[in-house]
Scaffold this active site. Structure first.
Site, mmCIF file in Angstrom:
data_model
loop_
_atom_site.group_PDB
_atom_site.id
_atom_site.type_symbol
_atom_site.label_atom_id
_atom_site.label_comp_id
_atom_site.label_asym_id
_atom_site.label_seq_id
_atom_site.Cartn_x
_atom_site.Cartn_y
_atom_site.Cartn_z
ATOM 1 N N ALA A 64 58.549 34.943 -133.307
ATOM 2 C CA ALA A 64 58.643 35.300 -131.895
ATOM 3 C C ALA A 64 59.529 34.342 -131.089
ATOM 4 C CB ALA A 64 57.243 35.336 -131.291
ATOM 5 N N ASN A 116 45.233 37.267 -126.704
ATOM 6 C CA ASN A 116 45.062 35.815 -126.827
ATOM 7 C C ASN A 116 44.182 35.251 -125.719
ATOM 8 O OD1 ASN A 116 46.763 36.168 -128.913
ATOM 9 N ND2 ASN A 116 48.560 35.281 -127.924
ATOM 10 N N HIS A 166 40.836 39.881 -124.348
ATOM 11 C CA HIS A 166 39.719 39.186 -124.999
ATOM 12 C C HIS A 166 39.231 37.988 -124.190
ATOM 13 C CE1 HIS A 166 40.980 41.009 -129.169
ATOM 14 N NE2 HIS A 166 40.403 41.884 -128.365
ATOM 15 N N THR A 189 50.829 40.275 -133.764
ATOM 16 C CA THR A 189 49.426 40.640 -134.014
ATOM 17 C C THR A 189 49.306 41.317 -135.374
ATOM 18 O OG1 THR A 189 47.507 41.909 -133.275
ATOM 19 C CG2 THR A 189 49.637 42.821 -132.677
ATOM 20 N N ASN A 230 57.281 40.518 -136.001
ATOM 21 C CA ASN A 230 56.253 39.879 -136.837
ATOM 22 C C ASN A 230 56.902 39.570 -138.188
ATOM 23 O OD1 ASN A 230 53.896 39.334 -138.466
ATOM 24 N ND2 ASN A 230 52.677 40.511 -137.013
HETATM 25 P P1 OAD Z 1 45.831 37.417 -136.376
HETATM 26 O O1 OAD Z 1 45.591 36.014 -136.796
HETATM 27 O O2 OAD Z 1 44.981 38.480 -136.961
HETATM 28 O O3 OAD Z 1 47.349 37.819 -136.690
HETATM 29 C C1 OAD Z 1 48.435 36.996 -136.322
HETATM 30 C C2 OAD Z 1 49.725 37.738 -136.628
HETATM 31 O O4 OAD Z 1 50.804 36.916 -136.183
HETATM 32 C C3 OAD Z 1 49.965 37.996 -138.128
HETATM 33 O O5 OAD Z 1 50.316 39.366 -138.312
HETATM 34 C C4 OAD Z 1 51.144 37.070 -138.468
HETATM 35 O O6 OAD Z 1 52.013 37.642 -139.464
HETATM 36 C C5 OAD Z 1 51.856 36.979 -137.124
HETATM 37 N N1 OAD Z 1 52.681 35.761 -136.939
HETATM 38 C C6 OAD Z 1 52.495 34.536 -137.478
HETATM 39 N N2 OAD Z 1 53.455 33.690 -137.055
HETATM 40 C C7 OAD Z 1 54.252 34.385 -136.203
HETATM 41 C C8 OAD Z 1 55.400 34.064 -135.422
HETATM 42 N N3 OAD Z 1 55.925 32.839 -135.424
HETATM 43 N N4 OAD Z 1 55.963 35.038 -134.672
HETATM 44 C C9 OAD Z 1 55.439 36.292 -134.655
HETATM 45 N N5 OAD Z 1 54.353 36.661 -135.368
HETATM 46 C C10 OAD Z 1 53.757 35.717 -136.130
HETATM 47 O O7 OAD Z 1 45.779 37.436 -134.772
HETATM 48 P P2 OAD Z 1 45.545 38.678 -133.781
HETATM 49 O O8 OAD Z 1 46.182 39.909 -134.278
HETATM 50 O O9 OAD Z 1 45.898 38.194 -132.432
HETATM 51 O O10 OAD Z 1 39.684 38.245 -131.324
HETATM 52 O O11 OAD Z 1 43.961 38.826 -133.888
HETATM 53 C C11 OAD Z 1 43.318 39.747 -133.063
HETATM 54 C C12 OAD Z 1 41.972 39.228 -132.642
HETATM 55 O O12 OAD Z 1 41.212 38.844 -133.802
HETATM 56 C C13 OAD Z 1 41.999 37.963 -131.792
HETATM 57 O O13 OAD Z 1 42.225 38.208 -130.428
HETATM 58 C C14 OAD Z 1 40.621 37.400 -132.029
HETATM 59 C C15 OAD Z 1 40.531 37.598 -133.523
HETATM 60 O O14 OAD Z 1 39.257 37.652 -134.052
HETATM 61 C C16 OAD Z 1 38.661 37.702 -130.653
HETATM 62 O O15 OAD Z 1 38.427 36.516 -130.669
HETATM 63 C C17 OAD Z 1 37.826 38.704 -129.924
#
Ligand code: OAD
Length: 264
Positions: free
Chosen positions: A252, A107, A136, A209, A234
């Site tokens: 979370a 994040n 990141h 994630t 998740n």
């Molecule tokens: P994503 O938007 O890809 O995934 C978010 C995850 O959070 C999903 O699997 C949801 O199911 C989960 N989620 C949603 N609400 C939640 C909650 N209340 N509690 C727990 N989990 C929950 O985000 P990231 O995996 O962080 O990169 O994405 C990775 C990277 O892609 C980011 O850092 C960014 C993006 O492009 C850059 O900007 C370089």
């Protein structure tokens, strides 16, 4: 959306896994969702409304730095108004002063840091081992496109036109957000540290994630290859789910206080 919660038997099992001495925590946008920071993927995700290639690549910045800064100025403003939620706060209580417990985050919202130092007070005095590893980068740091100077920066950005964009106080070159853009490598030292932590981890906790962005997701699997059990928090299943010893299909903010605020 109603966020599911985990059952008591699963919680007890997770608590015993997380009682290990060296625990690596990998977080993603989902941990901040309940703070009001939008996630990237899915129907409400940032990448549904904006095209990353127009806003989050070195080529986009070279083509139109004003447009890119306008978007980042808006993100700094909206995310800057969000506060750490119960999940960030539970993690901060659990890891502070315990060097075996490290947070590696994808994040860029700065909320893990804010949970460690509410109101930003004492941030500069934080023990480096307590600090989250921001793989990141951060929305609230800038980086000089000339001399590469990086520094914390929460100032308001004026993106009216190219002449009002922020410039380096040292060399006068244009500043850019200190975030990793698509097509850019991660900071080599941060990645090496994270992989080192993964290799020596006795347990790994993955929170919020989608597990689709590399090399971040491979940090969790590197830990499991060394035999560490993996706990996933998740509401949805992800490509990391098959590697999980326990998957808590839960949000979370409700779950982290339950699994971390137990005496060890
Ligand atoms: P994503 O938007 O890809 O995934 C978010 C995850 O959070 C999903 O699997 C949801 O199911 C989960 N989620 C949603 N609400 C939640 C909650 N209340 N509690 C727990 N989990 C929950 O985000 P990231 O995996 O962080 O990169 O994405 C990775 C990277 O892609 C980011 O850092 C960014 C993006 O492009 C850059 O900007 C370089």
């Amino acid at each position: 959306m109603t966020i599911p919660s985990a059952g008591p038997r699963e919680i007890a099992r997770v608590c015993s896994i997380l009682a290990a001495g060296r625990v690596l925590v990998l977080t993603g946008a989902g941990i901040s969702a309940e703070s009001g920071v939008p996630v990237f993927r899915g129907p409400e995700g940032v990448w549904k409304r904006h095209r990353p290639e127009e806003l989050a690549t070195p080529a986009a910045f070279a083509r139109d730095p004003r447009l890119v800064w306008e978007w980042y100025a808006w993100r700094r403003e909206t995310v800057g108004g969000c506060r750490p939620n119960a999940a960030h706060r539970a993690l901060a209580r659990w890891q502070r002063g315990r060097p075996g417990r490290r947070v590696v985050t994808q994040n860029v919202d700065g909320l893990h840091l804010l949970a460690l130092a509410p109101k930003g007070a004492g941030l500069d005095r934080l023990d480096p081992e307590d600090r989250p590893l921001e793989l990141h980068g951060s929305l609230f740091r800038t980086r000089c496109t000339g001399c590469d100077l990086r520094r914390p920066d929460r100032s308001t950005i004026d993106a009216t036109d190219e002449s009002t964009l922020p410039r380096c106080g040292e060399c006068g070159a244009l500043l850019r957000p200190d975030v990793v853009w698509f097509g850019e490598p991660l900071d080599g030292r941060a990645l090496e540290t994270a992989l080192g932590l993964a290799e020596s981890a006795e347990a790994v906790l993955v929170v919020g994630t989608s597990g689709v962005v590399q090399p971040a997701a491979s940090i969790a699997t590197a830990a499991t290859r060394s035999g560490a059990p993996l706990v996933e928090v998740n509401p949805e299943s992800t490509p990391l789910t098959p590697h999980a010893t326990v998957s808590l299909r839960a949000g979370a903010a409700a779950t982290l206080p339950e699994i971390l605020d137990t005496p060890s």
